[in-house]
Design a protein around this motif. Structure first.
Motif, PDB file in Angstrom:
ATOM      1  N   MET A   1      29.419  37.916  24.733  1.00  0.00           N
ATOM      2  CA  MET A   1      30.534  38.743  25.191  1.00  0.00           C
ATOM      3  C   MET A   1      30.490  38.880  26.715  1.00  0.00           C
ATOM      4  O   MET A   1      29.434  39.055  27.294  1.00  0.00           O
ATOM      5  N   SER A   2      31.608  38.767  27.347  1.00  0.00           N
ATOM      6  CA  SER A   2      31.603  38.848  28.803  1.00  0.00           C
ATOM      7  C   SER A   2      31.909  40.260  29.267  1.00  0.00           C
ATOM      8  O   SER A   2      32.632  40.997  28.618  1.00  0.00           O
ATOM      9  N   ALA A   3      31.341  40.623  30.398  1.00  0.00           N
ATOM     10  CA  ALA A   3      31.581  41.952  30.955  1.00  0.00           C
ATOM     11  C   ALA A   3      32.442  41.816  32.205  1.00  0.00           C
ATOM     12  O   ALA A   3      32.441  40.785  32.858  1.00  0.00           O
ATOM     13  N   TYR A   4      33.174  42.864  32.472  1.00  0.00           N
ATOM     14  CA  TYR A   4      33.968  42.880  33.692  1.00  0.00           C
ATOM     15  C   TYR A   4      33.443  43.954  34.632  1.00  0.00           C
ATOM     16  O   TYR A   4      32.926  44.970  34.196  1.00  0.00           O
ATOM     17  N   ARG A   5      33.570  43.696  35.905  1.00  0.00           N
ATOM     18  CA  ARG A   5      33.200  44.721  36.890  1.00  0.00           C
ATOM     19  C   ARG A   5      34.148  44.595  38.075  1.00  0.00           C
ATOM     20  O   ARG A   5      34.820  43.562  38.218  1.00  0.00           O
ATOM     21  N   VAL A   6      34.164  45.626  38.936  1.00  0.00           N
ATOM     22  CA  VAL A   6      35.042  45.523  40.101  1.00  0.00           C
ATOM     23  C   VAL A   6      34.499  44.459  41.031  1.00  0.00           C
ATOM     24  O   VAL A   6      33.293  44.268  41.159  1.00  0.00           O
ATOM     25  N   THR A   7      35.405  43.748  41.658  1.00  0.00           N
ATOM     26  CA  THR A   7      35.033  42.593  42.457  1.00  0.00           C
ATOM     27  C   THR A   7      34.225  42.993  43.687  1.00  0.00           C
ATOM     28  O   THR A   7      34.376  44.092  44.220  1.00  0.00           O
ATOM     29  N   GLU A   8      33.371  42.090  44.138  1.00  0.00           N
ATOM     30  CA  GLU A   8      32.631  42.363  45.369  1.00  0.00           C
ATOM     31  C   GLU A   8      33.180  41.539  46.533  1.00  0.00           C
ATOM     32  O   GLU A   8      32.637  41.567  47.629  1.00  0.00           O
ATOM     33  N   ARG A  12      39.513  40.934  48.888  1.00  0.00           N
ATOM     34  CA  ARG A  12      40.447  41.526  47.924  1.00  0.00           C
ATOM     35  C   ARG A  12      40.664  43.004  48.208  1.00  0.00           C
ATOM     36  O   ARG A  12      41.763  43.523  48.021  1.00  0.00           O
TER      37      ARG A  12
END
Lengths: 118, 219
Positions: A1-8, A12
């Motif tokens: 399962m993939s996780a999402y996080r705020v971009t670094e 952006r």
């Protein structure tokens, strides 16, 4: 399962900052002047005139800086002032949260890390 | 959907003010546990975006307009506790500086557009992400933002009915009806902004989708 996080990616966030400034200062004067959902309902059901404003000390009532004859400028300025206030308020609040609780959380995370490493 | 002064009767606004203040105090405590220092400037920036986007009323169905609220968007990015604090800050500044939303109605606005918006949006987003194993993130973001607006408008309708303004069935039909349309705009903005500001993380996290858990350790 993939996780999402705020971009670094810094770029952006810079783009988001630019979009925010453009919306607040340049786009805001062209917002629809029509009543919003709640105002529409209040109008249709005859209680719109029950609405009052207790806060008479508001510095910029209705998003128009007083004393400027051009509404494009006065609304755009109101938007610009608003985003500066928002950044200030949220920076202050969130920073004070990281500081005042800092020690306690530091210890807790360190403890967890210790367990993870063994 | 900002309730002005005068729409809510005394028992309703006093109750919502007390409950709202309690909810904000509690979420400040919760946010403290979830907050990473390096996120501070990002949260402030997203809050400014929410404020700016709320200024833009878009026309719907002729002589009516709607605008973005943002609770679901902020909650997907930073979690619902920080989300509700950002929404509270936006509503406070709007009421105090811009006379947008009443002072007596501040608690009600914080509860409806803040807490209901954040938690319904975040809850449905996370449940759907788990259910579909992270597939179709964009659609899920759109749907959960739409749902959060409909839920928030139902909350406002209940408070209006409780104030004796009009009966509950009429209030719900009218408020939910309009906000099913306004929610479409909310969905698109939420979908686009979260899509742009989030990325897949290679790190496997406990629970799979913990946005907050990805990098808990403080560098």
């Amino acid at each position: 399962m993939s996780a999402y996080r705020v971009t670094e990616h810094k770029r952006r966030w810079i783009v988001l900052a630019l979009i925010t400034i453009v919306i607040a200062c340049l786009l805001s004067p062209w917002a629809s002047p029509h009543p919003d959902g709640l105002e529409r309902v209040a109008e249709d059901h005859g209680f719109l005139d029950k609405g009052t404003a207790v806060n008479e000390l508001a510095v910029i009532p209705d998003y128009e800086v007083a004393g400027i004859p051009w509404s494009v400028v006065s609304i755009g300025l109101a938007g610009g002032i608003g985003i500066v206030i928002m950044v200030g308020v949220l920076f202050g609040v969130t920073r004070s949260l990281t500081r005042s609780g800092g020690d306690r959380i530091e210890r807790r995370t360190n403890g967890l890390e210790g367990i993870d490493r063994t | 959907m900002h309730i002005p002064d005068g729409f809510l009767d005394a028992k309703t606004w006093i109750t919502t003010t007390v409950v709202g203040a309690g909810a904000v105090t509690y979420s400040l405590r919760q946010a403290k546990l979830a907050l990473e220092p390096k996120r501070v400037p990002l949260i402030a920036l997203v809050g400014a975006f929410v404020f700016a986007a709320q200024m833009i009323n878009f026309p719907i169905a002729g002589a009516t307009s709607g605008h973005f609220l943002g609770g679901t968007m902020v909650s997907i990015l930073f979690g619902p506790w920080i989300g509700s604090i950002v929404m509270t800050a936006v509503l406070l500044v709007q009421a105090i500086v811009y006379q947008d939303g009443g002072i007596t109605a501040l608690g009600a606005n914080v509860l409806c557009t803040g807490f209901i918006g954040c938690f319904v949006g975040y809850g449905s987003y996370m449940s759907a992400m788990r259910l579909f194993k992270g597939k179709g993130r964009a659609i899920i973001a759109w749907m959960s933002a739409w749902l959060s607006i409909v839920a928030a408008s139902a909350g406002v309708a209940i408070l209006l009915a409780f104030s004796g303004t009009f009966n509950l069935a009429t209030a719900l039909t009218a408020m939910v009806g309009w906000h099913m349309l306004i929610g479409i705009g909310e969905g698109f903005i939420t979908m686009l902004v979260t899509g742009y500001l989030m990325e897949r993380s290679a790190v496997m996290t406990r629970g799979g989708l913990g946005h907050e858990r990805v990098s808990r350790n403080r560098a």
